[in-house]
Design a protein around this motif. Structure first.
Motif, PDB file in Angstrom:
ATOM      1  N   ALA A   1       5.628  -2.755  -2.187  1.00 17.36           N
ATOM      2  CA  ALA A   1       5.188  -3.982  -2.859  1.00 17.36           C
ATOM      3  C   ALA A   1       5.745  -5.207  -2.149  1.00 17.36           C
ATOM      4  CB  ALA A   1       5.637  -3.959  -4.315  1.00 17.36           C
ATOM      5  N   LYS A   2       6.967  -5.076  -1.591  1.00 18.79           N
ATOM      6  CA  LYS A   2       7.578  -6.194  -0.875  1.00 18.79           C
ATOM      7  C   LYS A   2       6.733  -6.560   0.346  1.00 18.79           C
ATOM      8  CE  LYS A   2      12.039  -6.390  -0.755  1.00 18.79           C
ATOM      9  NZ  LYS A   2      13.482  -6.132  -0.433  1.00 18.79           N
ATOM     10  N   ALA A   3       6.225  -5.545   1.030  1.00 15.91           N
ATOM     11  CA  ALA A   3       5.382  -5.795   2.208  1.00 15.91           C
ATOM     12  C   ALA A   3       4.063  -6.443   1.807  1.00 15.91           C
ATOM     13  CB  ALA A   3       5.126  -4.488   2.950  1.00 15.91           C
ATOM     14  N   VAL A   4       3.526  -6.067   0.648  1.00 13.99           N
ATOM     15  CA  VAL A   4       2.302  -6.706   0.147  1.00 13.99           C
ATOM     16  C   VAL A   4       2.567  -8.185  -0.072  1.00 13.99           C
ATOM     17  CG1 VAL A   4       0.612  -6.795  -1.717  1.00 13.99           C
ATOM     18  CG2 VAL A   4       1.476  -4.578  -0.931  1.00 13.99           C
TER      19      VAL A   4
ATOM     20  N   LEU B   1      -3.185  -0.680  -1.917  1.00 10.97           N
ATOM     21  CA  LEU B   1      -2.267  -1.646  -1.313  1.00 10.97           C
ATOM     22  C   LEU B   1      -0.980  -0.977  -0.843  1.00 10.97           C
ATOM     23  CD1 LEU B   1      -2.807  -4.538  -3.883  1.00 10.97           C
ATOM     24  CD2 LEU B   1      -3.278  -4.709  -1.426  1.00 10.97           C
ATOM     25  N   LEU B   2      -0.427  -0.085  -1.687  1.00  9.38           N
ATOM     26  CA  LEU B   2       0.814   0.590  -1.317  1.00  9.38           C
ATOM     27  C   LEU B   2       0.595   1.542  -0.146  1.00  9.38           C
ATOM     28  CD1 LEU B   2       2.312   1.311  -4.875  1.00  9.38           C
ATOM     29  CD2 LEU B   2       3.087  -0.386  -3.214  1.00  9.38           C
ATOM     30  N   MET B   3      -0.559   2.208  -0.116  1.00 14.83           N
ATOM     31  CA  MET B   3      -0.861   3.115   1.004  1.00 14.83           C
ATOM     32  C   MET B   3      -1.001   2.322   2.316  1.00 14.83           C
ATOM     33  SD  MET B   3      -1.037   6.350   0.033  1.00 14.83           S
ATOM     34  CE  MET B   3      -2.164   7.195   1.139  1.00 14.83           C
ATOM     35  N   HIS B   4      -1.562   1.113   2.216  1.00 13.75           N
ATOM     36  CA  HIS B   4      -1.811   0.308   3.414  1.00 13.75           C
ATOM     37  C   HIS B   4      -0.535  -0.356   3.930  1.00 13.75           C
ATOM     38  CE1 HIS B   4      -4.573  -2.036   6.027  1.00 13.75           C
ATOM     39  NE2 HIS B   4      -3.615  -2.961   5.952  1.00 13.75           N
ATOM     40  N   PHE B   5       0.273  -0.921   3.002  1.00 13.27           N
ATOM     41  CA  PHE B   5       1.434  -1.706   3.429  1.00 13.27           C
ATOM     42  C   PHE B   5       2.764  -0.952   3.303  1.00 13.27           C
ATOM     43  CE2 PHE B   5      -1.650  -5.035   2.309  1.00 13.27           C
ATOM     44  CZ  PHE B   5      -1.627  -5.791   3.478  1.00 13.27           C
ATOM     45  N   GLY B   6       2.802   0.087   2.461  1.00 10.29           N
ATOM     46  CA  GLY B   6       4.018   0.880   2.336  1.00 10.29           C
ATOM     47  C   GLY B   6       4.923   0.495   1.200  1.00 10.29           C
TER      48      GLY B   6
END
Length: 619
Positions: A587-590, A580-585
């Motif tokens: 946690a806030k973006a997730v 998730l972090l690799m995809h969105f950058g």
């Protein structure tokens, strides 16, 4: 049963209880006029034991004083004599009676854990309840002894010590692989079968079976050399060399004692030191010294018996307990220790041979440790007397509590309390406080100190309202000046403990050590001359409080590093969190992502995407 009869005291009072007692085993308590427990004792036969105290003469000075102070007694019968022994030791540790021998430092010992809840087991230090699935080896005398052994194991067997989350997140080997301390299973540098073989070898080493390991490594080195795999052969050579160094360093280990605690006692001048050496797998896993609190006129057998009962109350006994002095109720102790261990335990007082040499070595350490302790106590006594004179106290303080806070702009705020007394720093009394006040302004040192002191005294008032257990301070040292002192004094007055002396220690001019100013309520600011031993003593206590506060703060901060809201999402582990972090950058973006975007992440199913979406949007 409790009975009080005002006209009767001492041996006459005790005699009045005899008609109500029978021959049952049990525990008795002697209480003074304030109903404080003076002494807890066990008895195979309560009536016979209590009748000894009913005699008007023939007692030692200590027992005579205890009898003269007795105003009432309490009794509790038990089913067996062993049960009485166990209950006696529990009550002593809980009530801390004046006339009993008391083991004051009873911290748990660290172990080495080979965790078995992962395909590639982690090896690490473990302290506390044994809840994690795996094999436990210990106890070790100290964290330092564990760390040395872990270091040896890593050099020889190349096992990982990283956490599971770190392991899951690695894409290339860490530094331990580069310096030949790990075989890097995280990135496939070793097969699961080969790693499992290394784990088995490590467990054999911790069980004292090292000969076969060395032979197997030598055989592998020879085969690698024949196959011209020189890099692998060199790695085997290095591991053999490391194992040889370990065995050489452990040359002091006993050959004929595989598992034992060696316990030696030395008494001098009304004080005692007990040395405990831990022998496991024919290896010396370190030693710890204890200084039990004694009443006057106690015998060596009484001290040893009391120590054993309290020491093994929370610890599993080894196969053998090797002692410098015998105990009176050896049969009861043997029964109690064997029940706790679930197997036979032997108590040995050796007269010759290797076991006698082990006891002699422990006794020498006990004698030398007590001599150092007594010298330090004499110096400490002078410093406490000087502290009383400097701050106009009625008597030298027996318990000084020092408080400090630590935070970074209000984040991860903690309060810390350290304690000093006649025997130096009392580390088992140190306390840390996670600052909870949500209404506090970040960085509000006054508010933080008020919260810490309020919580401290609220607990004292609840647990020891009559100040009889020795846990109340005779002096408070606060890190700060007039503002801090005023804030804390307000709290103490509100809680009804304003009679406790308090001093604020401020850095003074240029914030230089040696120019400290001391603030007291209603008195002029004062200072001590720069070479005054009392000033150095205060500086040491303040620095110790600061060290403890900083260490506690760092530990809290390090736990928070890497923590994200994703850690609270059900079903999101290390792999999904990384994806998730690799995809969105971030946690806030997730949290801002829509359902379709979440489903597009590799490894995130439709159901999991819905769970993540609901978690953030319901919040």
């Amino acid at each position: 049963m409790t009975q009080t009869d005002a006209p009767l005291t001492g041996h006459k009072l005790i005699h009045s209880y005899l008609k109500t007692l029978d021959a049952s085993p049990g525990v008795y308590r002697m209480l003074d006029e304030q109903m404080r427990v003076l002494y807890v004792g066990k008895a195979r036969n309560l009536k016979n034991r209590v009748s000894n105290y009913a005699r008007p003469t023939g007692h030692s000075g200590r027992i005579a004083r205890m009898i003269s102070e007795t105003r009432s007694m309490m009794f509790l019968t038990t089913a067996t004599e062993t049960e009485a022994l166990l209950l006696e030791q529990n009550l002593i540790k809980q009530l801390k009676p004046k006339y009993n021998v008391l083991l004051r430092d009873d911290k748990s010992f660290p172990n080495i854990l080979v965790a078995k809840d992962h395909a590639f087991p982690q090896i690490r230090k473990h302290r506390g309840a044994k809840k994690t699935k795996g094999s436990y080896y210990g106890p070790f005398a100290s964290a330092g002894a564990v760390n040395r052994t872990l270091n040896q194991l890593q050099r020889v067997f190349l096992l990982r010590d990283c956490s599971d989350s770190t392991y899951e997140g690695r894409t290339r080997p860490c530094l331990n692989y580069q310096i030949k301390r790990c075989s890097a299973p995280c990135v496939g540098k070793i097969s699961q079968d080969d790693y499992a073989a290394s784990v088995r070898d490590a467990e054999k080493f911790l069980s004292g079976k090292t000969t076969g390991i060395q032979e197997r490594l030598a055989d592998e080195m020879a085969k690698a050399s024949e196959a011209m795999e020189f890099e692998r052969a060199a790695a085997m050579r290095d591991r053999i060399r490391a194992l040889t160094q370990v065995q050489t360093a452990q040359g002091i280990n006993p050959r004929g004692v595989s598992e034992a605690d060696v316990i030696a006692l030395h008494m001098d001048g009304g004080q005692a030191c007990v040395q405990v050496f831990f022998i496991r797998a024919n290896q010396n896993w370190g030693n710890r010294d204890y200084y039990p609190r004694l009443a006057a006129d106690v015998s060596e057998t009484e001290v040893m018996e009391a120590f054993l009962g309290q020491f093994y109350d929370t610890k599993e006994p080894p196969k053998q307990v090797i002692l410098s002095h015998g105990v009176e109720n050896e049969d009861l102790l043997l029964d109690a220790l064997s029940q706790k261990a679930g197997r036979k335990v032997d108590i040995i007082v050796p007269q010759r041979g290797e076991k006698m040499d082990l006891v002699a070595g422990a006794a020498r350490n006990a004698r030398e440790s007590l001599a150092r302790k007594m010298a330090e106590s004499a110096t400490q006594g002078k410093l406490l007397k000087g502290l009383a004179e400097a701050f106009d106290l009625d008597a030298p303080p027996q318990r000084v509590e020092v408080y400090d806070n630590s935070h970074i702009q209000g984040a991860h705020a903690v309060g810390a309390m350290i304690v000093a007394g006649p025997e130096g720093f009392m580390k088992n009394s140190y306390r840390k406080f996670n600052i909870r006040g949500e209404e506090l302004t970040p960085g509000d040192d006054f508010g933080m100190m008020k919260e810490v002191l309020k919580r401290r005294f609220k607990r004292l008032l609840k647990e020891d309202p009559d100040r009889s257990k020795g846990d109340w301070p005779d002096l408070l040292l606060i890190d700060g000046g007039a503002g801090q002192v005023s804030a804390v004094r307000e709290i103490m007055e509100d809680m009804g403990v304003g009679d406790i002396p308090m001093v604020g220690v401020a850095k003074g001019l240029d914030r230089d050590a040696g120019k400290e100013e001391f603030h007291r309520t209603g008195k002029q600011v004062m200072a001590l001359r720069h070479n005054d031993p009392v000033l150095y003593f205060v500086q040491r206590m303040r620095d110790e409080a600061h060290r403890f506060a900083i260490g506690t703060h760092r530990a809290k901060r390090s736990k928070a590093v890497g923590v994200t809201p994703l850690d609270d999402v059900p079903g999101v582990g290390a792999r999904r969190k990384k994806a998730l972090l690799m995809h969105f950058g971030s946690a806030k973006a997730v949290g801002r992502a829509n359902l379709a975007d979440l489903k597009a992440v590799e490894g995130i199913s439709e159901a999991m995407a819905q769970t993540i979406y609901d978690f953030f949007h319901e919040k």
